[in-house]
Structure formats: C-alpha cells, structure tokens
Scaffold this active site. Structure first.
Site, PDB file in Angstrom:
ATOM      1  N   HIS A   9       0.931  -1.186   0.063  1.00  0.00           N
ATOM      2  CA  HIS A   9       0.003  -0.073  -0.063  1.00  0.00           C
ATOM      3  C   HIS A   9       0.736   1.125   0.005  1.00  0.00           C
ATOM      4  CE1 HIS A   9       0.796   0.865   4.124  1.00  0.00           C
ATOM      5  NE2 HIS A   9       0.687  -0.356   4.390  1.00  0.00           N
ATOM      6  N   GLU A  82      -2.666  -7.323   7.252  1.00  0.00           N
ATOM      7  CA  GLU A  82      -1.401  -7.259   7.791  1.00  0.00           C
ATOM      8  C   GLU A  82      -1.339  -8.057   9.188  1.00  0.00           C
ATOM      9  OE1 GLU A  82       1.701  -7.048   7.989  1.00  0.00           O
ATOM     10  OE2 GLU A  82       2.011  -4.991   7.523  1.00  0.00           O
ATOM     11  N   GLY A 151       3.295  -4.257   4.269  1.00  0.00           N
ATOM     12  CA  GLY A 151       4.768  -4.467   4.618  1.00  0.00           C
ATOM     13  C   GLY A 151       5.351  -5.659   5.087  1.00  0.00           C
TER      14      GLY A 151
END
Length: 212
Positions: A9, A82, A151
C-alpha cells in the site's frame, strides 16, 4: 501459470505518524495520496485479469489506483491482511521498547521469533500468506493479477515464495510503499521475478524503517 504482481500500500497515516498499524484501519496520508497517480501509471499497460486487496482501508485505496485504467472489481481477501498486532495495535513506535522491551528486541533483532502481545506471530503470518496466495493463484490459472497487501505480510510471503524458512526472513527486504514485486506460480512451484521495485516513484521519500 499465474502471474501475480504484489503491491505494498501507499504511505499511510500510520506510516507518517509512526504508529504500529497492524489491523488498525487508517487510510493514506497526503504523501500516500500523491503516490497513487504514479502507481496507476505503472499499471496502465499491464494486462490485468483481476485485482485482490487486503480489506484494510490503506490497501483498498491503493488497489483502486492499481485499477485506475482497468475498471475491474477489487476483491478483498482477509488472508492477505497485515499482521494482527494485539496489544501493539495503534501504539507509537517510540513507546514499544519502553513498554515491551523483550518483544521489541525480537521485532528488531530476531523477527522470526516475534509474536505480537495477544496477536499473531511472524510464523503465523508466513503460513497464512503462503496459504492465501496459493489459493488466489489456484483460482486464477493462466491469468495475471495484482495483489495489494502490507509490509510485514508481504515480507513474510516473499520469504515463503523464495523457499526460505521463516528464520531467514531478515534476508528479505521490507517492501517500500507502493513497491511492486512479481511472482509466477507454475503448478506447485513459485518463481520470484523481482522484489521491491519502486522505480515508478519519481521522488523517493526519506528512507523508511520497518513500519507496518
């Protein structure tokens, strides 16, 4: 064969304010919004057959930019969310080494053994992402798709895709905001073509640390 473009993102409010986001559902920062047109151009001429996104807002907003020239339905998939950070959710990074010194040490030095307080472990994310991407690939044989995630989640998945045990996760770079990686599924094998390409960003922001 299934070709998958993996996208982290764009820069989020949590990235800018340096808080541990996890499942905290914050959107993109002004810097992240400025990255979106560049990401859209990156995918203008990529022949996508489908787009998947984590259901978290920062990923969905980014997926909409990937979709700018394609007009496809954006499908949300819980399995590519996430890491769930439990007691670390929405906490400032500056507070973590003070309040959770041992967990912070693992996060900073021995990530493979990290488990968020009352949350997920890195191993659980590694296994979850491998399963979720395998399912998406199987549902899209002979197609090219984009998957927008996060991430830590993408780092875990790329470790898995490279055939590395989770203990070697720190050998895999943390994907930068809007960076693109590409993998190809061919039966049970996964080929990693490239990782963490952010050449579409004309002006690179300050060096990022492991903010998820």
């Amino acid at each position: 064969m299934t070709t998958i473009y993996l996208v982290r993102h764009a820069k989020s409010i949590g990235n800018t304010e340096r808080i541990f986001q996890g499942h905290t559902n914050l959107g993109l920062s002004p810097e992240g919004q400025a990255q979106l047109p560049q990401l859209a151009e990156r995918f203008r001429d990529v022949p996508l057959d489908g787009i998947y996104s984590s259901p978290l807002l920062r990923a969905v907003q980014t997926a909409q930019a990937v979709n700018n020239y394609h007009r496809l339905p954006v499908l949300t998939e819980e399995g590519i969310s996430e890491i769930y950070a439990g007691g670390w959710e929405a906490m400032p990074f500056a507070d973590l080494p003070v309040l959770y010194p041992e967990e912070w040490r693992l996060w900073s030095e021995d990530e493979a053994r990290f488990c968020a307080p009352n949350g997920e472990s890195i191993l659980q994310v590694y296994e979850r992402m491998g399963k979720a991407l395998g399912k998406i690939a199987a549902q899209n044989e002979q197609k090219t798709i984009a998957v927008v995630s996060h991430g830590c989640a993408l780092r875990c998945y790329l470790c898995y895709a490279l055939g590395l045990p989770v203990e070697r996760i720190r050998e895999v770079p943390l994907p930068k905001n809007t960076s693109v990686s590409r993998v190809v599924y061919n039966g049970n094998s996964i080929q990693v073509d490239y990782i963490n390409d952010f050449s579409h960003l004309k002006i690179e922001a300050e060096e990022e640390v492991a903010v998820v």
